[in-house]
Design a protein around this motif. Structure first.
Motif, PDB file in Angstrom:
ATOM      1  N   ALA A   1      -5.041  10.293   5.200  1.00 38.65           N
ATOM      2  CA  ALA A   1      -5.020   9.022   5.918  1.00 38.65           C
ATOM      3  C   ALA A   1      -4.256   7.942   5.163  1.00 38.65           C
ATOM      4  CB  ALA A   1      -6.451   8.562   6.203  1.00 38.65           C
ATOM      5  N   ILE A   2      -4.559   7.756   3.882  1.00 42.89           N
ATOM      6  CA  ILE A   2      -3.957   6.634   3.158  1.00 42.89           C
ATOM      7  C   ILE A   2      -2.496   6.880   2.812  1.00 42.89           C
ATOM      8  CG2 ILE A   2      -6.198   5.919   2.263  1.00 42.89           C
ATOM      9  CD1 ILE A   2      -5.304   6.978  -0.494  1.00 42.89           C
ATOM     10  N   HIS A   3      -2.032   8.124   2.927  1.00 39.16           N
ATOM     11  CA  HIS A   3      -0.621   8.422   2.686  1.00 39.16           C
ATOM     12  C   HIS A   3       0.193   8.464   3.978  1.00 39.16           C
ATOM     13  CE1 HIS A   3      -2.117   9.611  -1.317  1.00 39.16           C
ATOM     14  NE2 HIS A   3      -0.877   9.373  -1.716  1.00 39.16           N
ATOM     15  N   ASP A   4      -0.407   8.118   5.094  1.00 39.36           N
ATOM     16  CA  ASP A   4       0.289   8.074   6.379  1.00 39.36           C
ATOM     17  C   ASP A   4       0.593   6.611   6.715  1.00 39.36           C
ATOM     18  OD1 ASP A   4       1.046   7.998   9.059  1.00 39.36           O
ATOM     19  OD2 ASP A   4      -0.362   9.559   9.665  1.00 39.36           O
ATOM     20  N   PRO A   5       1.863   6.187   6.694  1.00 39.92           N
ATOM     21  CA  PRO A   5       2.187   4.782   6.950  1.00 39.92           C
ATOM     22  C   PRO A   5       1.670   4.271   8.290  1.00 39.92           C
ATOM     23  CG  PRO A   5       4.076   5.891   5.989  1.00 39.92           C
ATOM     24  CD  PRO A   5       3.063   6.958   6.300  1.00 39.92           C
ATOM     25  N   ALA A   6       1.613   5.119   9.312  1.00 41.29           N
ATOM     26  CA  ALA A   6       1.098   4.681  10.611  1.00 41.29           C
ATOM     27  C   ALA A   6      -0.384   4.330  10.516  1.00 41.29           C
ATOM     28  CB  ALA A   6       1.320   5.767  11.665  1.00 41.29           C
ATOM     29  N   VAL A   7      -1.137   5.135   9.779  1.00 44.65           N
ATOM     30  CA  VAL A   7      -2.565   4.857   9.609  1.00 44.65           C
ATOM     31  C   VAL A   7      -2.769   3.616   8.750  1.00 44.65           C
ATOM     32  CG1 VAL A   7      -4.750   5.755   8.719  1.00 44.65           C
ATOM     33  CG2 VAL A   7      -3.182   7.278   9.929  1.00 44.65           C
TER      34      VAL A   7
ATOM     35  N   TYR B   1      -5.772   2.099  -3.632  1.00 45.74           N
ATOM     36  CA  TYR B   1      -7.128   2.603  -3.391  1.00 45.74           C
ATOM     37  C   TYR B   1      -7.655   3.342  -4.622  1.00 45.74           C
ATOM     38  CZ  TYR B   1      -6.312   1.377   1.477  1.00 45.74           C
ATOM     39  OH  TYR B   1      -6.050   0.687   2.632  1.00 45.74           O
ATOM     40  N   SER B   2      -7.513   2.706  -5.768  1.00 51.87           N
ATOM     41  CA  SER B   2      -7.881   3.350  -7.035  1.00 51.87           C
ATOM     42  C   SER B   2      -9.385   3.540  -7.181  1.00 51.87           C
ATOM     43  CB  SER B   2      -7.355   2.510  -8.206  1.00 51.87           C
ATOM     44  OG  SER B   2      -7.903   1.190  -8.160  1.00 51.87           O
ATOM     45  N   ALA B   3     -10.183   2.851  -6.376  1.00 52.94           N
ATOM     46  CA  ALA B   3     -11.640   2.960  -6.502  1.00 52.94           C
ATOM     47  C   ALA B   3     -12.205   4.204  -5.823  1.00 52.94           C
ATOM     48  CB  ALA B   3     -12.315   1.718  -5.919  1.00 52.94           C
ATOM     49  N   ILE B   4     -11.377   4.964  -5.108  1.00 55.90           N
ATOM     50  CA  ILE B   4     -11.862   6.166  -4.419  1.00 55.90           C
ATOM     51  C   ILE B   4     -12.305   7.200  -5.454  1.00 55.90           C
ATOM     52  CG2 ILE B   4     -11.181   8.111  -2.973  1.00 55.90           C
ATOM     53  CD1 ILE B   4      -9.266   6.201  -1.524  1.00 55.90           C
ATOM     54  N   LYS B   5     -13.531   7.708  -5.287  1.00 61.16           N
ATOM     55  CA  LYS B   5     -14.111   8.654  -6.233  1.00 61.16           C
ATOM     56  C   LYS B   5     -14.321  10.009  -5.548  1.00 61.16           C
ATOM     57  CE  LYS B   5     -14.463   5.310  -9.226  1.00 61.16           C
ATOM     58  NZ  LYS B   5     -13.478   5.191 -10.315  1.00 61.16           N
TER      59      LYS B   5
ATOM     60  N   ILE C   1       0.829  -1.205   0.000  1.00 59.76           N
ATOM     61  CA  ILE C   1       0.000   0.000   0.000  1.00 59.76           C
ATOM     62  C   ILE C   1       0.864   1.256   0.000  1.00 59.76           C
ATOM     63  CG2 ILE C   1      -1.722   1.319   1.281  1.00 59.76           C
ATOM     64  CD1 ILE C   1      -2.751  -1.390   2.366  1.00 59.76           C
ATOM     65  N   ASN C   2       1.865   1.289   0.867  1.00 59.85           N
ATOM     66  CA  ASN C   2       2.690   2.491   0.992  1.00 59.85           C
ATOM     67  C   ASN C   2       3.527   2.767  -0.248  1.00 59.85           C
ATOM     68  OD1 ASN C   2       1.816   3.132   3.617  1.00 59.85           O
ATOM     69  ND2 ASN C   2       3.314   1.747   4.535  1.00 59.85           N
ATOM     70  N   ALA C   3       3.782   1.744  -1.047  1.00 63.94           N
ATOM     71  CA  ALA C   3       4.538   1.958  -2.286  1.00 63.94           C
ATOM     72  C   ALA C   3       3.772   2.840  -3.266  1.00 63.94           C
ATOM     73  CB  ALA C   3       4.867   0.617  -2.942  1.00 63.94           C
ATOM     74  N   ASP C   4       2.438   2.747  -3.254  1.00 60.38           N
ATOM     75  CA  ASP C   4       1.614   3.555  -4.155  1.00 60.38           C
ATOM     76  C   ASP C   4       0.179   3.547  -3.633  1.00 60.38           C
ATOM     77  OD1 ASP C   4       0.353   4.892  -6.191  1.00 60.38           O
ATOM     78  OD2 ASP C   4       1.292   3.736  -7.805  1.00 60.38           O
TER      79      ASP C   4
ATOM     80  N   MET D   1      -4.957   0.432   9.910  1.00 63.44           N
ATOM     81  CA  MET D   1      -6.088  -0.106   9.150  1.00 63.44           C
ATOM     82  C   MET D   1      -5.884  -1.576   8.812  1.00 63.44           C
ATOM     83  SD  MET D   1      -7.307   3.014   6.656  1.00 63.44           S
ATOM     84  CE  MET D   1      -5.841   3.021   5.625  1.00 63.44           C
ATOM     85  N   VAL D   2      -4.648  -1.956   8.491  1.00 63.25           N
ATOM     86  CA  VAL D   2      -4.361  -3.360   8.202  1.00 63.25           C
ATOM     87  C   VAL D   2      -4.490  -4.208   9.465  1.00 63.25           C
ATOM     88  CG1 VAL D   2      -2.549  -4.949   7.456  1.00 63.25           C
ATOM     89  CG2 VAL D   2      -2.961  -2.847   6.177  1.00 63.25           C
ATOM     90  N   GLU D   3      -4.046  -3.673  10.593  1.00 61.53           N
ATOM     91  CA  GLU D   3      -4.178  -4.399  11.860  1.00 61.53           C
ATOM     92  C   GLU D   3      -5.636  -4.720  12.173  1.00 61.53           C
ATOM     93  OE1 GLU D   3      -2.070  -5.476  14.776  1.00 61.53           O
ATOM     94  OE2 GLU D   3      -0.986  -5.812  12.904  1.00 61.53           O
ATOM     95  N   ASP D   4      -6.561  -3.868  11.733  1.00 59.89           N
ATOM     96  CA  ASP D   4      -7.983  -4.147  11.917  1.00 59.89           C
ATOM     97  C   ASP D   4      -8.363  -5.470  11.260  1.00 59.89           C
ATOM     98  OD1 ASP D   4     -10.802  -2.803  12.566  1.00 59.89           O
ATOM     99  OD2 ASP D   4     -10.936  -3.697  10.574  1.00 59.89           O
TER     100      ASP D   4
END
Length: 287
Positions: free
Chosen positions: A190-196, A171-175, A163-166, A200-203
């Motif tokens: 949010a999606i560009h913050d590695p901690a977040v 998340y290309s489906a975000i409109k 995810i962090n690579a790109d 989200m993955v831990e969830d």
């Protein structure tokens, strides 16, 4: 968007949650899904706030709320831990009893609230979900193909690296045209913050470990949701296609189930906010 509502950072003991809240009437807690933040509810909140005191947090691990400490079984990202955050949040806002609606991953927190805290939850709505073990016990090739991220996210480190690579590719489906400019900007942060991303993955890791065990224990003990439960699903998503009528599945987990499909894709709060808001208003506003 969130007309007349306050944006606060509220300490719930385990950490600090970012929370939007305001309106008039009985309290209603709204819980977002993946990879959203509370901003996904912006249009819904404006429909509901004349009738309810609406509370919209970023769940722990998401958005600008706190990141829990890692454990080997991801228990600090469990739906039980997130439900405890919500109980404390509502108490600190002055509410011992409240209604709750959750979408996607947030629906599992709403479900856990109703199971673990029946004296606090008056009604619960679950949107685009069935219990985790019901998913896992019904797996077929279509689920493996289309919901593979459930299992990829269970792997250590690799999902975050991908995810962090790109983030925009993942998340290309975000409109942005459906979300509104402010909500889109918040999600991009949010999606560009590695901690977040890790939170989200831990969830999902918690979903296949401790959350699954909690549901198995509930079933073994015969526990069910005692308050009224509303099941809503997006008919242009694939939940019904994969699993049949979600209401029938939820009737094994709750004593009073109603629901319907909504003409929408998965992110219904953004794609069809009027129909969703009206469904919630009818359910939570009825006696």
């Amino acid at each position: 968007m969130f007309n007349g509502m306050k944006l606060d950072m509220i300490d719930v003991g385990a950490g600090v949650l970012r929370v939007r809240h305001g309106g008039y009437g009985p309290p209603l807690l709204l819980l977002h899904g993946h990879p959203r933040t509370h901003m996904t509810w912006s249009r819904i909140a404006d429909f509901l706030s004349p009738h309810f005191t609406v509370v919209c947090p970023d769940l722990r691990g998401f958005g600008k709320s706190f990141q829990p400490l890692d454990t080997s079984d991801s228990r600090n990202s469990s739906k039980r831990a997130k439900a405890e955050d919500c109980i404390e949040l509502m108490r600190r806002l002055g509410y011992d009893r409240f209604a709750v609606a959750g979408h996607d991953r947030g629906s599992y927190v709403a479900f856990r609230l109703a199971m673990d805290h029946p004296d606090a939850v008056t009604k619960v709505a679950v949107i685009d979900s069935i219990p985790i073990i019901e998913h896992l016990e019904r797996i077929d090739w279509r689920f493996a193909r289309d919901w593979y991220h459930w299992f990829f996210f269970a792997e250590p480190e690799k999902p975050e690296r991908a995810i962090n690579a790109d983030p925009m590719a993942w998340y290309s489906a975000i409109k942005p045209d459906l979300m509104g400019r402010e909500a889109y900007a918040d999600l991009m942060t949010a999606i560009h913050d590695p901690a977040v991303v890790h939170g989200m993955v831990e969830d999902y890791r918690a979903g296949l470990t401790v959350d699954r065990l909690h549901e198995l224990q509930d079933r073994a003990e015969g526990k069910r949701v005692e308050c009224p439960l509303l099941c809503l699903w997006s008919i242009r998503d694939d939940l019904e296609e994969l699993f049949g009528d979600p209401r029938e599945i939820w009737r094994s987990w709750a004593v009073d189930v109603q629901g319907r499909g909504i003409d929408s894709g998965h992110h219904v709060a953004e794609e069809n906010p009027v129909d969703l808001a009206n469904s919630l208003l009818r359910f939570f506003g009825s006696r």
